[in-house]
Design a protein around this motif. Sequence first.
Motif, PDB file in Angstrom:
ATOM      1  N   LEU A 181      12.170  52.584  35.564  1.00 18.03           N
ATOM      2  CA  LEU A 181      12.145  52.626  37.019  1.00 18.03           C
ATOM      3  C   LEU A 181      13.399  51.994  37.619  1.00 18.03           C
ATOM      4  O   LEU A 181      13.925  52.470  38.626  1.00 18.03           O
ATOM      5  CB  LEU A 181      10.894  51.916  37.541  1.00 18.03           C
ATOM      6  N   LEU A 182      13.889  50.929  37.014  1.00 15.20           N
ATOM      7  CA  LEU A 182      15.126  50.319  37.495  1.00 15.20           C
ATOM      8  C   LEU A 182      16.314  51.269  37.322  1.00 15.20           C
ATOM      9  O   LEU A 182      17.177  51.370  38.199  1.00 15.20           O
ATOM     10  CB  LEU A 182      15.396  49.015  36.754  1.00 15.20           C
ATOM     11  N   LEU A 183      16.357  51.962  36.186  1.00 12.94           N
ATOM     12  CA  LEU A 183      17.437  52.924  35.979  1.00 12.94           C
ATOM     13  C   LEU A 183      17.359  54.054  36.996  1.00 12.94           C
ATOM     14  O   LEU A 183      18.382  54.562  37.465  1.00 12.94           O
ATOM     15  CB  LEU A 183      17.360  53.495  34.556  1.00 12.94           C
ATOM     16  N   GLY A 184      16.137  54.445  37.369  1.00 14.62           N
ATOM     17  CA  GLY A 184      15.961  55.493  38.362  1.00 14.62           C
ATOM     18  C   GLY A 184      16.476  55.097  39.734  1.00 14.62           C
ATOM     19  O   GLY A 184      16.887  55.949  40.530  1.00 14.62           O
ATOM     20  N   LYS A 185      16.464  53.801  40.026  1.00 13.62           N
ATOM     21  CA  LYS A 185      16.964  53.309  41.308  1.00 13.62           C
ATOM     22  C   LYS A 185      18.479  53.154  41.309  1.00 13.62           C
ATOM     23  O   LYS A 185      19.095  52.965  42.357  1.00 13.62           O
ATOM     24  CB  LYS A 185      16.324  51.949  41.625  1.00 13.62           C
ATOM     25  N   GLY A 186      19.094  53.203  40.131  1.00 20.91           N
ATOM     26  CA  GLY A 186      20.518  52.937  40.013  1.00 20.91           C
ATOM     27  C   GLY A 186      20.743  51.479  39.664  1.00 20.91           C
ATOM     28  O   GLY A 186      20.160  50.591  40.271  1.00 20.91           O
ATOM     29  N   THR A 187      21.586  51.234  38.678  1.00 22.73           N
ATOM     30  CA  THR A 187      21.784  49.867  38.198  1.00 22.73           C
ATOM     31  C   THR A 187      23.270  49.559  38.084  1.00 22.73           C
ATOM     32  O   THR A 187      23.840  49.591  36.993  1.00 22.73           O
ATOM     33  CB  THR A 187      21.103  49.678  36.832  1.00 22.73           C
ATOM     34  N   PRO A 188      23.915  49.262  39.210  1.00 18.13           N
ATOM     35  CA  PRO A 188      25.348  48.941  39.136  1.00 18.13           C
ATOM     36  C   PRO A 188      25.628  47.652  38.377  1.00 18.13           C
ATOM     37  O   PRO A 188      26.761  47.381  38.015  1.00 18.13           O
ATOM     38  CB  PRO A 188      25.735  48.792  40.617  1.00 18.13           C
ATOM     39  N   GLN A 189      24.566  46.842  38.128  1.00 16.27           N
ATOM     40  CA  GLN A 189      24.781  45.575  37.432  1.00 16.27           C
ATOM     41  C   GLN A 189      24.980  45.746  35.934  1.00 16.27           C
ATOM     42  O   GLN A 189      25.301  44.786  35.243  1.00 16.27           O
ATOM     43  CB  GLN A 189      23.601  44.618  37.670  1.00 16.27           C
ATOM     44  N   LEU A 190      24.732  46.932  35.396  1.00 14.91           N
ATOM     45  CA  LEU A 190      24.925  47.122  33.970  1.00 14.91           C
ATOM     46  C   LEU A 190      26.384  46.877  33.614  1.00 14.91           C
ATOM     47  O   LEU A 190      27.292  47.379  34.282  1.00 14.91           O
ATOM     48  CB  LEU A 190      24.516  48.533  33.545  1.00 14.91           C
ATOM     49  N   ARG A 191      26.618  46.131  32.566  1.00 20.35           N
ATOM     50  CA  ARG A 191      27.957  45.697  32.197  1.00 20.35           C
ATOM     51  C   ARG A 191      28.736  46.829  31.549  1.00 20.35           C
ATOM     52  O   ARG A 191      28.557  47.145  30.376  1.00 20.35           O
ATOM     53  CB  ARG A 191      27.842  44.507  31.251  1.00 20.35           C
ATOM     54  N   ASP A 192      29.637  47.458  32.317  1.00 14.70           N
ATOM     55  CA  ASP A 192      30.507  48.526  31.801  1.00 14.70           C
ATOM     56  C   ASP A 192      29.718  49.673  31.177  1.00 14.70           C
ATOM     57  O   ASP A 192      30.214  50.370  30.300  1.00 14.70           O
ATOM     58  CB  ASP A 192      31.486  47.968  30.750  1.00 14.70           C
ATOM     59  N   ARG A 193      28.490  49.862  31.612  1.00 12.27           N
ATOM     60  CA  ARG A 193      27.674  50.962  31.095  1.00 12.27           C
ATOM     61  C   ARG A 193      27.112  51.776  32.257  1.00 12.27           C
ATOM     62  O   ARG A 193      26.888  51.252  33.344  1.00 12.27           O
ATOM     63  CB  ARG A 193      26.512  50.452  30.238  1.00 12.27           C
ATOM     64  N   ARG A 194      26.861  53.053  31.990  1.00 10.96           N
ATOM     65  CA  ARG A 194      26.270  53.920  33.004  1.00 10.96           C
ATOM     66  C   ARG A 194      25.266  54.847  32.328  1.00 10.96           C
ATOM     67  O   ARG A 194      25.540  55.372  31.242  1.00 10.96           O
ATOM     68  CB  ARG A 194      27.367  54.733  33.706  1.00 10.96           C
ATOM     69  N   SER A 220      -3.043  56.459  17.057  1.00 14.60           N
ATOM     70  CA  SER A 220      -2.185  57.587  17.405  1.00 14.60           C
ATOM     71  C   SER A 220      -1.276  58.032  16.259  1.00 14.60           C
ATOM     72  O   SER A 220      -0.474  58.929  16.432  1.00 14.60           O
ATOM     73  CB  SER A 220      -1.323  57.222  18.627  1.00 14.60           C
ATOM     74  N   GLY A 221      -1.367  57.393  15.104  1.00 17.44           N
ATOM     75  CA  GLY A 221      -0.548  57.765  13.966  1.00 17.44           C
ATOM     76  C   GLY A 221       0.077  56.546  13.323  1.00 17.44           C
ATOM     77  O   GLY A 221      -0.227  55.410  13.672  1.00 17.44           O
ATOM     78  N   ARG A 222       0.966  56.791  12.376  1.00 14.35           N
ATOM     79  CA  ARG A 222       1.617  55.693  11.654  1.00 14.35           C
ATOM     80  C   ARG A 222       3.097  55.589  11.971  1.00 14.35           C
ATOM     81  O   ARG A 222       3.791  54.757  11.401  1.00 14.35           O
ATOM     82  CB  ARG A 222       1.424  55.867  10.149  1.00 14.35           C
ATOM     83  N   ALA A 223       3.600  56.446  12.849  1.00 17.87           N
ATOM     84  CA  ALA A 223       5.006  56.395  13.245  1.00 17.87           C
ATOM     85  C   ALA A 223       5.088  55.922  14.688  1.00 17.87           C
ATOM     86  O   ALA A 223       4.294  56.334  15.531  1.00 17.87           O
ATOM     87  CB  ALA A 223       5.652  57.777  13.103  1.00 17.87           C
ATOM     88  N   PRO A 224       6.024  55.026  14.995  1.00 17.59           N
ATOM     89  CA  PRO A 224       6.129  54.530  16.364  1.00 17.59           C
ATOM     90  C   PRO A 224       6.647  55.596  17.318  1.00 17.59           C
ATOM     91  O   PRO A 224       7.384  56.506  16.925  1.00 17.59           O
ATOM     92  CB  PRO A 224       7.141  53.381  16.234  1.00 17.59           C
ATOM     93  N   GLY A 225       6.254  55.483  18.590  1.00 18.20           N
ATOM     94  CA  GLY A 225       6.868  56.320  19.606  1.00 18.20           C
ATOM     95  C   GLY A 225       8.317  55.882  19.810  1.00 18.20           C
ATOM     96  O   GLY A 225       8.642  54.706  19.717  1.00 18.20           O
ATOM     97  N   LEU A 226       9.201  56.848  20.061  1.00 18.42           N
ATOM     98  CA  LEU A 226      10.621  56.558  20.267  1.00 18.42           C
ATOM     99  C   LEU A 226      11.054  57.184  21.586  1.00 18.42           C
ATOM    100  O   LEU A 226      10.875  58.386  21.804  1.00 18.42           O
ATOM    101  CB  LEU A 226      11.466  57.123  19.122  1.00 18.42           C
ATOM    102  N   LEU A 227      11.602  56.375  22.463  1.00 20.30           N
ATOM    103  CA  LEU A 227      12.074  56.826  23.767  1.00 20.30           C
ATOM    104  C   LEU A 227      13.594  56.709  23.807  1.00 20.30           C
ATOM    105  O   LEU A 227      14.155  55.653  23.496  1.00 20.30           O
ATOM    106  CB  LEU A 227      11.438  55.997  24.881  1.00 20.30           C
ATOM    107  N   HIS A 228      14.250  57.800  24.203  1.00 23.33           N
ATOM    108  CA  HIS A 228      15.704  57.899  24.096  1.00 23.33           C
ATOM    109  C   HIS A 228      16.391  57.659  25.437  1.00 23.33           C
ATOM    110  O   HIS A 228      15.945  58.136  26.477  1.00 23.33           O
ATOM    111  CB  HIS A 228      16.087  59.295  23.573  1.00 23.33           C
ATOM    112  N   LEU A 229      17.491  56.910  25.394  1.00 22.91           N
ATOM    113  CA  LEU A 229      18.406  56.762  26.529  1.00 22.91           C
ATOM    114  C   LEU A 229      19.830  56.815  25.999  1.00 22.91           C
ATOM    115  O   LEU A 229      20.117  56.298  24.912  1.00 22.91           O
ATOM    116  CB  LEU A 229      18.203  55.421  27.253  1.00 22.91           C
TER     117      LEU A 229
END
Length: 251
Positions: free
Chosen positions: A22-35, A70-79
Amino acid sequence: MVVGIIGPENAGKTTLLGAWYLLLGKGTPQLRDRRFAGSLSLEGWEAVAGSLRWSPGQLPGFPPHTTSRSGRAPGLLHLSFWDAAHERSTDFLFTDAPGEWFQRWAMNRDAPEAEGARWIAEHADVLLLIADRDALAGEHRGAARGALQRLGRRLAAECWERPVALVWTKSDVEIVPEMENSIRRSVRDLMPHATEFSVSVLSEVASAGSDWIDLMNWILTSRRPTGELPPPAAFRDDPLFLYGVGPDERP
């Protein structure tokens, strides 16, 4: 980069992921040299974060419990994040796994039910140990402390000097200083290199998201230790033949 989020049941691991999204959805100019540069799992992120949103006539809540059935493998969320300084993008996979896996893993590393926890411990480049302040202040705080300390010992045996953060969730909840210091000591004694963060989803203590962004910046800039190659013992200038060339092979 795989970010392993490790913690007991109901410690706020999935809420942590939803709040970041949700924070990324609002825009995060504070991220250090990352977008923010995209995601291959937007549906998964939406499923995690949907409960945290305000809807007409419906107050925000928390994501449903991540079930161990839900299984034996973790859910993985990508960014994916663009690094302006180095002009390249880096992909991150954030794990979403039930706390029951980690509790069994802490008791018995080779337990069949801990397969997903073992996968995270083996593959993660960055590790977050989640400490639930609400559980540590509740009626069963002694059991919660014991479970977290066992988990910390298991993580210390498996972390291999990888970056580790102790993350206090629900930081709006007060716990007795002796309890907090006991947890902190047990983690620092085993993993002196561990960093510490505190986060909360309550707006009056969330510092406008700065605590969350500080933690995200740490994740984005952390790297697991790497080996160093020895200097080449060669006599050729051609870089294709620098390694494996001895004095007897001089041209």
